[in-house]
Design an enzyme around this catalytic site. Structure first.
Site, PDB file in Angstrom:
ATOM      1  N   ASP A 141       0.770  -1.177  -0.023  1.00 38.37           N
ATOM      2  CA  ASP A 141       0.005  -0.143  -0.018  1.00 38.37           C
ATOM      3  C   ASP A 141       0.857   1.255   0.117  1.00 38.37           C
ATOM      4  OD1 ASP A 141      -2.499  -0.889  -0.241  1.00 38.37           O
ATOM      5  OD2 ASP A 141      -3.312  -0.662   1.464  1.00 38.37           O
ATOM      6  N   ASP A 452     -10.842  -6.553  10.943  1.00 34.02           N
ATOM      7  CA  ASP A 452     -10.574  -8.141  10.856  1.00 34.02           C
ATOM      8  C   ASP A 452     -11.628  -8.594  11.619  1.00 34.02           C
ATOM      9  OD1 ASP A 452      -8.172  -7.078   9.843  1.00 34.02           O
ATOM     10  OD2 ASP A 452      -7.725  -6.605  12.015  1.00 34.02           O
TER      11      ASP A 452
END
Ligand SMILES: *[C@@H]1O[C@H](CO)[C@@H](O)[C@H](O)[C@H]1NC(C)=O
Ligand SMILES: *[C@@H]1O[C@H](CO)[C@@H](O)[C@H](O)[C@H]1NC(C)=O
Ligand SMILES: *[C@@H]1O[C@H](CO)[C@@H](O)[C@H](O)[C@H]1NC(C)=O
Length: 740
Positions: A141, A452
Site C-alpha cells: 500500500d 478483521d
C-alpha cells in the site's frame, strides 16, 4: 478400506481443571453479590450528602467490575485445545492438496523496512508444501519502488533459499531469523561439510542482497542500472505519489514462465506477485481491508487458491508445516466442512523474559482464545489466519455442502502472463468496487478500524465455525513494541476499534444475537468493552486514596463480616490471575509487569479510546489509522533487553500516569507519617484497611514510574518538565480536595 480412513484429522481436548475453575468462579460470584449487597445497604445509611455521591460512584464501579468479570468468565469457562494429525493428512491427501494463496500486507517502507518484508515473504515461500500449489502475493500500500526492488531481489534469492531449506530442513525459514539462530549456536555447528559449504555460500548471497536493499532503502531510490534491468520498474513512470497512482502489478515468478521460475535444482518455485492497487485521492482506500479485497480478486484469476493465509509483513513463519496443520482442520471428513478459518496466535520474538510491556498478550493467546474456541471459535485478528476462500467471499454455511478440494484447471489456460497481468490490474482499480457488495457482504468489511474482527464475526454469524490452533512451536513471529508509549498508543487503537464495533451495524451485542453462541457473544463483548473499564479504574485509583487522606472510610473495616467478601474476591482473583499467568508460561515478575500495564492501559489508552469514541458518536473528528513505529534505536533496545521501562518523550498519556502515581504516593506517605509520628502502628487504620492496601498497591506498582520521574538520568527517563507538571497537578488535586 484402510481403517485409518476413518480416523479424524484432528482432535479436540477439553482444558484440564475445568470443574475446579467453575467451582471457584461460582464462589467468586457469590462474594461479588455480597459486595453489591453491602454497597446497596450502606449507601442509605450515609448521612452527609457529599459522601453519598462517593458511595454511588463506588457502587457504580463495583457493579461494572462485577458485570465485566462475568463477561470475562465466558473466555475461561469452556477452554479447548486442538491437535492436528499431519501424518494422516499426508497419507490420505498428499496428492490432492489444495492450492494455497498467501497474502503479505505492507503499507509503509519507512516503518516496515523492505528487508523485513522480504524475510517474511521468503519464509512463506519456503513452506513445506508442493511449490506448484503455493502462491505468494505482496500487497504494497506504500506503492514503493524500493519494496518492489526488494521483492525482485528476493525472487532471485529464493532460487537458492527454497532448495536450501528443503534439502537441510532448516527452521525457521526466514533467512534473517535463521542466520540469527546460527550465530547463537555456532558452537554446535553440524560437521556435515556439504551443509557447511552451502551455508557459507547462501549466507554470503543473503548478506550481499541485504546490503543492496539497505543501500537502496537509505538512498530512497533504485539505481538507473537496476531500473533498466527489469520491465516492472517502468510502471512507476506514471506514479505521482503513494496516494495517487495506477495499479502496479507484476508477476515475478509463475509456472507459465518456467525459464525464470525454477530454482537452482530445476524445480518450479511458488508463484510470486507484487501488487500496489490503484490509489486516487477521491476514492477512500479502506486501509488493509481494501488491500485484502483487491488481493482476493486478483489472486482469484492468477492462482485461485482454495485456502488463503494472510500475514502482516512483520510476522514471519516460524514453522514450515503450518499450512499442513491448518489443512488438517479444513480437510477433516467429519467436521472440516463447517470450519471457515483457522486462527494462529500472534507471537512476538522481541519480548523480554519478564515481558515488561505485557506485549506477548500471554493470557489472551494461551487461555482466552482457547475459551472462545470452546464456544464456536476465536476472533479473526487479521494476521496469521487461514481462511477458506468461499467463506471469506460471501458464502453462507450449509451443512450439506462439501468442499471439493481438487484443483480446478487453470482458469486462463491459453492466456499468457502479460494478458493475465492486464486482466488482474482491472480488478485492483479504485472504481471496481463501486456499486458492488465488496466491503459489505463480500470480502473484508469496511468502515471500522478493526475490520478483521467484524469480518470474523460476520463469518461466524453466517453459521461457520472457526478454530484456534496454538502449536508448541509458534507458527508466526512478529516484532513487539519496545517502548511504553508505542504500546499504549497501539492499545488505544485496538480498543477504540473494538469499542466502535459495539455501536456499529455488526455489534456482537445485537447483530450476532442468536447467530453465534451466547458464550462467544459474551467473549466478543468483553473485548469490545475494554475502553469502558477506564472510568471505574480511574475512580478506584483516585477517590479511595483521597478519602484515606481525609480519614474517611469507604470500605468495611477489617473486623466486620462484610470485609470477608472483599478479601475473598481480592485474594482469590489475585492468586487466580497469578496461577493463570504461570500456567500460560509467564514468570512471577512478568505477572507483576503485566498487572502494571493492565493498569496503565486502563487509565490512558482506554480513556482516550473511550472519549474519542463517544466524541465520534456525536459527530466530532474522524478516525486516523496510526501505525506504530517498529524500528528502534540502539540505546532503546539495550534498555529493552535490561527491562528498563522506556518513556523518553512527553505525552499527555504519561502526564496522566505520573499524576495518578504521585497523588497516591502523597496519600501513602501521609499514612506512613501518621503511623510513625503517632505511633501505635497501623492500628488507627483498622477502619480503612482496604484503602491503605489499595493505595499501597498503587504506589508499589508505580515504582518504575517514580524512577523515571526522579531517579534516572538516561534518555529513556521522563522529561523534567513532565515531572514538574504532574507534581503540580497531583498536589493541586490533593489540596483542592482537602479544602473544598
Ligand atoms: C552500500 O553502500 C556502502 C557505502 O554507503 C558501500 O560501501 C557498499 O559497497 C554498498 N553496497 C552495495 C552492494 O552497493
Ligand atoms: C529483536 O530481537 C533481535 C534478536 O532477538 C534483535 O537482533 C533485533 O534488533 C530486535 N529488534 C528490535 C526492534 O528490538
Ligand atoms: C521458532 O522456531 C524455532 C525452531 O526453528 C524454535 O526453536 C522456537 O522455539 C520457535 N519459537 C517459538 C516462539 O515458538
Amino acid at each position: 478400506m484402510d481403517k485409518s480412513e476413518y480416523s479424524p484429522l484432528f482432535e479436540t481436548k477439553k482444558g484440564r481443571g475445568r470443574l475446579l475453575y467453575r467451582l471457584f468462579a461460582t464462589s467468586i460470584f457469590v462474594a461479588i453479590c455480597f459486595i453489591w449487597l453491602y454497597r446497596f445497604n450502606h449507601i442509605i445509611t450515609q448521612e452527609e450528602d457529599g459522601r453519598k455521591w462517593v458511595w454511588l460512584g463506588l457502587l457504580a464501579s463495583e457493579l461494572w467490575f462485577g458485570f465485566y468479570w462475568i463477561l470475562t468468565q465466558a473466555l475461561r469457562w469452556n477452554t479447548v485445545f486442538r491437535q492436528p494429525f499431519k501424518d494422516r493428512l499426508s497419507q490420505r491427501y498428499e496428492h490432492m492438496l489444495p492450492a494455497v494463496d498467501i497474502f503479505v500486507c505492507t503499507a509503509n517502507p519507512e516503518i516496515e523496512p523492505p528487508i523485513m518484508v522480504i524475510n517474511t515473504v521468503l519464509s512463506v515461500m519456503a513452506y513445506d508444501y508442493p511449490t506448484e500449489k503455493l502462491s505468494v502475493y505482496l500487497s504494497d500500500d506504500g506503492g514503493s519502488e524500493i519494496t518492489f526492488y526488494a521483492l525482485l531481489e528476493a525472487s532471485e534469492f529464493a532460487k537458492h533459499w527454497v532448495p536450501f531449506c528443503k534439502k537441510f530442513k532448516v527452521e525457521p525459514r526466514s533467512p534473517a531469523a535463521y542466520f540469527n539462530t546460527i550465530i547463537d549456536s555456532s558452537s554446535h555447528f553440524q560437521s556435515d561439510t556439504d551443509f557447511d559449504n552451502e551455508l557459507v555460500a547462501i549466507k554470503k548471497l543473503y548478506t550481499e542482497m541485504e546490503s543492496r536493499i539497505e543501500n537502496a532503502t537509505k538512498l530512497k531510490r533504485v539505481s538507473k542500472e537496476v531500473r533498466l534491468k527489469h520491465r516492472g520498474f517502468s510502471q512507476w513512470d506514471s506514479y505521482s505519489s503513494r496516494r495517487d497512482h495506477d495499479t502496479i502489478l507484476q508477476i515475478l515468478l509463475h509456472k507459465k514462465d518456467p525459464n525464470n521460475s525454477k530454482d537452482v535444482d530445476g524445480f518450479i518455485l511458488p508463484t510470486l506477485v507484487y501488487l500496489a492497487r490503484e490509489k486516487r485521492p477521491q476514492y477512500h482506500h479502506n486501509f488493509k481491508a481494501g488491500a485484502m479485497n483487491s488481493l482476493l480478486r486478483v489472486s482469484s484469476i492468477i492462482s485461485n487458491g482454495k485456502v488463503i493465509l494472510n500475514v502482516d509483513c512483520d510476522m514471519y513463519s516460524n514453522n514450515s508445516e503450518s499450512i499442513r496443520d491448518a489443512l488438517c482442520f479444513f480437510m477433516d471428513e467429519a467436521k472440516g466442512h463447517e470450519i471457515a478459518f483457522v486462527q494462529s496466535p500472534q507471537n512476538f520474538e522481541n519480548v523480554t523474559k519478564n515481558d515488561l510491556y505485557g506485549s506477548a498478550l500471554l493470557v489472551i493467546s494461551e487461555l482466552e482464545f482457547h475459551g472462545a474456541d470452546g464456544f464456536g471459535g476465536p476472533l479473526y485478528v487479521g494476521t496469521g489466519c487461514f481462511h477458506k476462500r468461499e467463506s471469506l467471499c460471501e458464502m453462507k454455511f450449509n451443512d450439506d455442502y462439501r468442499h471439493n478440494w481438487k484443483s480446478e484447471d487453470d482458469l486462463f489456460k491459453e492466456a499468457n502472463l502479460q494478458e493475465i497481468e492486464e486482466k488482474s490490474k482491472g480488478l485492483a482499480s479504485c472504481s471496481y468496487e463501486e456499486n458492488t457488495q465488496w466491503g459489505k457482504e463480500m470480502g473484508l468489511k469496511y468502515g471500522c478500524p478493526v475490520e478483521d474482527v467484524i469480518t470474523g464475526l460476520s463469518i461466524q454469524s453466517k453459521g461457520w465455525k472457526s478454530v484456534y490452533y496454538n502449536p508448541p512451536r509458534k507458527a508466526f513471529l512478529g516484532v513487539a513494541s519496545t517502548s511504553l508509549l508505542e504500546v499504549l498508543i497501539q492499545h488505544k487503537r485496538w480498543s477504540e476499534g473494538d469499542f466502535q464495533i459495539l455501536f456499529s451495524k455488526y455489534s456482537p451485542a445485537w447483530y450476532a444475537f442468536g447467530k453465534i453462541s451466547f458464550g462467544l457473544q459474551m467473549g466478543y463483548c468483553s473485548y469490545c468493552l475494554w475502553p469502558a473499564n477506564c472510568l471505574p479504574i480511574l475512580y478506584y485509583s483516585i477517590f479511595p486514596s483521597l478519602y484515606l487522606l481525609k480519614g474517611i472510610p469507604l470500605f468495611p473495616k477489617v473486623s466486620s463480616p462484610w470485609f470477608i467478601p472483599f478479601a475473598y474476591v481480592i485474594i482469590g482473583e489475585t492468586i487466580c490471575s497469578l496461577l493463570e499467568f504461570l500456567f500460560c508460561g509467564g514468570t512471577f515478575k512478568g505477572w507483576w509487569n503485566n498487572l502494571r500495564i493492565w493498569l496503565y492501559k486502563r487509565t490512558t489508552s482506554y480513556l482516550y479510546a473511550f472519549s474519542d469514541t463517544i466524541l465520534k458518536l456525536f459527530g466530532f473528528s474522524n478516525s486516523v489509522f496510526i501505525i506504530t513505529s517498529k524500528v528502534s534505536e540502539e540505546e532503546v533496545s539495550k534498555r529493552h533487553e535490561k527491562e528498563i521501562m522506556e518513556f523518553g518523550t512527553s505525552s499527555p498519556m504519561f502526564t496522566i500516569l505520573a499524576t495518578l502515581a504521585l497523588l497516591n504516593l502523597w496519600c501513602f506517605l501521609n499514612v506512613l507519617k501518621d503511623v510513625i509520628l503517632r505511633g501505635g502502628g497501623f492500628g488507627a487504620y483498622e477502619k480503612m484497611g482496604l484503602q491503605v492496601i489499595l493505595c499501597g498497591f498503587l504506589v508499589l506498582i508505580n515504582v518504575p514510574l517514580y524512577q523515571g520521574l526522579f531517579l534516572r538520568k538516561d534518555s529513556g527517563k521522563l522529561p523534567n518538565s513532565l515531572a514538574m507538571k504532574s507534581t503540580i497537578l497531583a498536589l493541586g488535586l490533593v489540596l483542592s480536595f482537602s479544602y473544598v
